[in-house]
Enzyme design. Structure first.
Site, mmCIF file in Angstrom:
data_model
loop_
_atom_site.group_PDB
_atom_site.id
_atom_site.type_symbol
_atom_site.label_atom_id
_atom_site.label_comp_id
_atom_site.label_asym_id
_atom_site.label_seq_id
_atom_site.Cartn_x
_atom_site.Cartn_y
_atom_site.Cartn_z
ATOM 1 N N HIS B 106 0.851 -1.189 0.000
ATOM 2 C CA HIS B 106 0.000 0.000 0.000
ATOM 3 C C HIS B 106 0.887 1.240 0.000
ATOM 4 O O HIS B 106 1.767 1.374 0.836
ATOM 5 C CB HIS B 106 -0.880 -0.004 1.247
ATOM 6 C CG HIS B 106 -1.913 1.080 1.266
ATOM 7 N ND1 HIS B 106 -1.724 2.273 1.909
ATOM 8 C CD2 HIS B 106 -3.131 1.145 0.695
ATOM 9 C CE1 HIS B 106 -2.801 3.033 1.760
ATOM 10 N NE2 HIS B 106 -3.668 2.377 1.012
ATOM 11 N N ASP B 163 -6.256 13.305 -8.384
ATOM 12 C CA ASP B 163 -5.984 12.016 -7.735
ATOM 13 C C ASP B 163 -7.335 11.360 -7.516
ATOM 14 O O ASP B 163 -8.112 11.802 -6.671
ATOM 15 C CB ASP B 163 -5.250 12.234 -6.408
ATOM 16 C CG ASP B 163 -4.793 10.918 -5.789
ATOM 17 O OD1 ASP B 163 -5.150 9.849 -6.314
ATOM 18 O OD2 ASP B 163 -4.073 10.963 -4.761
ATOM 19 N N MET B 164 -7.621 10.340 -8.275
ATOM 20 C CA MET B 164 -8.969 9.772 -8.242
ATOM 21 C C MET B 164 -8.971 8.243 -8.231
ATOM 22 O O MET B 164 -8.237 7.596 -8.956
ATOM 23 C CB MET B 164 -9.764 10.257 -9.456
ATOM 24 C CG MET B 164 -9.056 10.078 -10.786
ATOM 25 S SD MET B 164 -10.090 10.559 -12.205
ATOM 26 C CE MET B 164 -10.826 8.950 -12.608
ATOM 27 N N ALA B 165 -9.820 7.701 -7.374
ATOM 28 C CA ALA B 165 -10.076 6.269 -7.438
ATOM 29 C C ALA B 165 -10.950 6.026 -8.668
ATOM 30 O O ALA B 165 -11.683 6.913 -9.115
ATOM 31 C CB ALA B 165 -10.796 5.804 -6.186
ATOM 32 N N LYS B 215 -16.962 2.832 -17.935
ATOM 33 C CA LYS B 215 -15.778 3.690 -18.054
ATOM 34 C C LYS B 215 -14.825 3.471 -16.871
ATOM 35 O O LYS B 215 -13.640 3.224 -17.053
ATOM 36 C CB LYS B 215 -16.179 5.167 -18.174
ATOM 37 C CG LYS B 215 -16.932 5.482 -19.468
ATOM 38 C CD LYS B 215 -17.186 6.973 -19.659
ATOM 39 C CE LYS B 215 -17.968 7.221 -20.958
ATOM 40 N NZ LYS B 215 -18.166 8.654 -21.247
ATOM 41 N N GLY B 296 -7.192 19.311 -7.056
ATOM 42 C CA GLY B 296 -6.157 19.456 -6.036
ATOM 43 C C GLY B 296 -6.214 20.760 -5.259
ATOM 44 O O GLY B 296 -5.534 20.908 -4.235
#
Lengths: 325, 325
Positions: B106, B163-165, B215, B296
């Site tokens: 992680h 920053d994206m899951a 997507k 951000g």
């Protein structure tokens, strides 16, 4: 028919074949919004001098793994193919190649470029900015395009091909709803004031919405930066629409090729991809789901079917194509 | 405190500082799900021998622009920093560098790695596979991770940091709803049978849903391929959870650095990025929207505030951290 129509206005056979192949590929995939129906607009733009028939496509800056290309305002397909082929050439020597392109035009489906990497046993990534059609998250005016991203990954059987707009839907879907007199689902678009709307007429005057709010808005921005800003080309509100006959579009692209065998023996990669595909295909299905599709699987099946049975084209589009001959 | 806790179990000071810096950065950004609250689990895993305290991080394959790294089962932060720094080094010489990493753990927030490229005037891209938590689109069993992607782009003022899951939400949000006894919105998750659920308890036993259906599912798959498949590491269902103490996680990452000045003079890039940012910030706002944020921007403002005012930490987390000393 498409090649002939392009040759008639003076496009070289080789380039006409590239444009035609890209448009027909979209129709084979079942993506008629990016298929031969686009040709009349392309031809009209070329006739008005808004697309160069014989573009000078030049490498402006170069390094062992990257290049900046001036597309010479040529057809997006002709420029896009050169860009991806250059990325592939660089990746063959150094493991990865990236090409940023300015002064190009609408290039059809992004997947047409990412899949070019496949025959070289590479992973292809293609993206492009497009005319403003989407508000940034929280905004009420179109600044960003539907800026698509495509990834193509080889496997032993059929490739994985992801090709997605960063907007929730393409403008074409809203236009179709308008023509059919249907409402659109909430979340697709906002009206001129920035309010959510289910009325396609209001949506056409307003903006598309990004996928997943800030995420799609951010992805669209990144595509614009890698294509338009990094290449020195047009970006943001400065990108022209293919339907605006007052000026060239000045669209920008960005292509990456990744040479798999520099990372891992190719056969081993294939074994591993096949295992991942099998895991996904064998995943227990949600209720009422008959089958789990991989990215691009529906399009590749449609291609097989249409190669046998032909491509259905509506009379209106067909007559417009006939008129170009 | 974090450095001390890690040194106590035998981590070198240098590496302890990297892990601590990454966790604290997440807390400064306001992303407490990836902050110091993770340390007790990290320490527990290290004590049980599931994370190597003194990992041998080795370049397994290399070319002028790419590398494959064996993370030696070290802390994800220690491995991730090495990987991005290597990508930056390669990009400096060839324009772009890409590093695929296996046998890691992680790594905290993906942005921690993409922003490392900024001080070199480069664009950074970082992604990682994670333990299965999401069903592929149409599925009812977790195969894909929340597989985050981050992009960092420099500007004259403050960088753009996406920053994206690739999942709609992180599992942490569902856990919080469960603890608070609240329902979750439809679309976040499905239950064990694959049915949509608003019950966080059922969601925890089921799967997360991807952003925008096919997507997000496709993007998550691409991240897994570039990280896990391409590196020769674990992918799909084989990636371990940080909460599974029976085995190492074997997480994989993928990093790209793009050297801007190889494409375009740096000052010109900055002028252009600033113009795009201004266009977005000045975009007319939708009703009830006070401000349009760049990717951000919220996190960077929170960082400024917390650097002055401190990071709020709940008693439970704080006590757990104290227990590590």
């Amino acid at each position: 028919m498409c090649v002939k129509a392009l040759e008639k206005i003076g496009v070289d056979k080789e380039n006409a074949e590239i444009v035609a192949d890209c448009l027909v590929k979209a129709d084979l995939y079942g993506i008629s919004s990016h298929g031969v129906a686009r040709l009349p607009t392309y031809v009209e733009r070329a006739k008005r001098g808004l697309i160069e028939l014989h573009p000078e496509i030049r490498v402006i800056r170069e390094n062992s793994s990257i290049a900046v290309l001036d597309g010479g305002n040529g057809f997006g397909q002709v420029v896009g193919v050169k860009a991806m082929d250059l990325a592939v050439e660089k990746a063959r020597r150094t493991g990865i190649g990236a090409v940023s392109v300015y002064n190009s035009n609408h290039f059809g489906i992004a997947a047409y470029y990412s899949i070019r990497a496949l025959k070289h046993s590479m992973i292809g990534i293609a993206m492009s900015n497009t005319a403003p059609a989407m508000a940034p998250w929280g905004g009420a005016k179109s600044i960003l395009g539907t800026n698509p991203i495509s990834f193509a990954i080889p496997s032993s059987h059929q490739p994985i091909i992801l090709d997605m707009a960063t907007s929730k839907v393409a403008r074409g879907k809203i236009r179709i709803a308008l023509e059919k007199g249907e409402k659109i689902p909430e979340g697709w678009a906002i009206d001129e004031l920035g309010l959510p709307t289910t009325d396609p007429a209001k949506a056409m005057k307003g903006c598309l919405l990004p996928i997943e709010g800030p995420k799609g808005s951010g992805l669209s921005l990144v595509v614009d930066i890698l294509s338009g800003v990094l290449s020195g080309g047009s970006f943001g509100r400065d990108v022209g629409s293919t339907e605006d006959f007052s000026r060239p579009t000045r669209i920008s692209h960005f292509m990456i090729a990744i040479n798999i065998s520099n990372f891992i023996p190719l056969e081993y990669f294939m074994t591993r991809i096949d295992k991942l595909i099998t895991e996904i295909k064998n995943c227990p299905r949600a209720p009422n789901i008959e089958r789990i599709y991989l990215p691009g699987e529906i399009e590749l099946e449609e291609e097989k079917r249409r190669l046998k049975e032909g491509i259905p084209i509506d009379d209106n589009t067909f007559n417009k194509l006939l008129n170009l001959l």
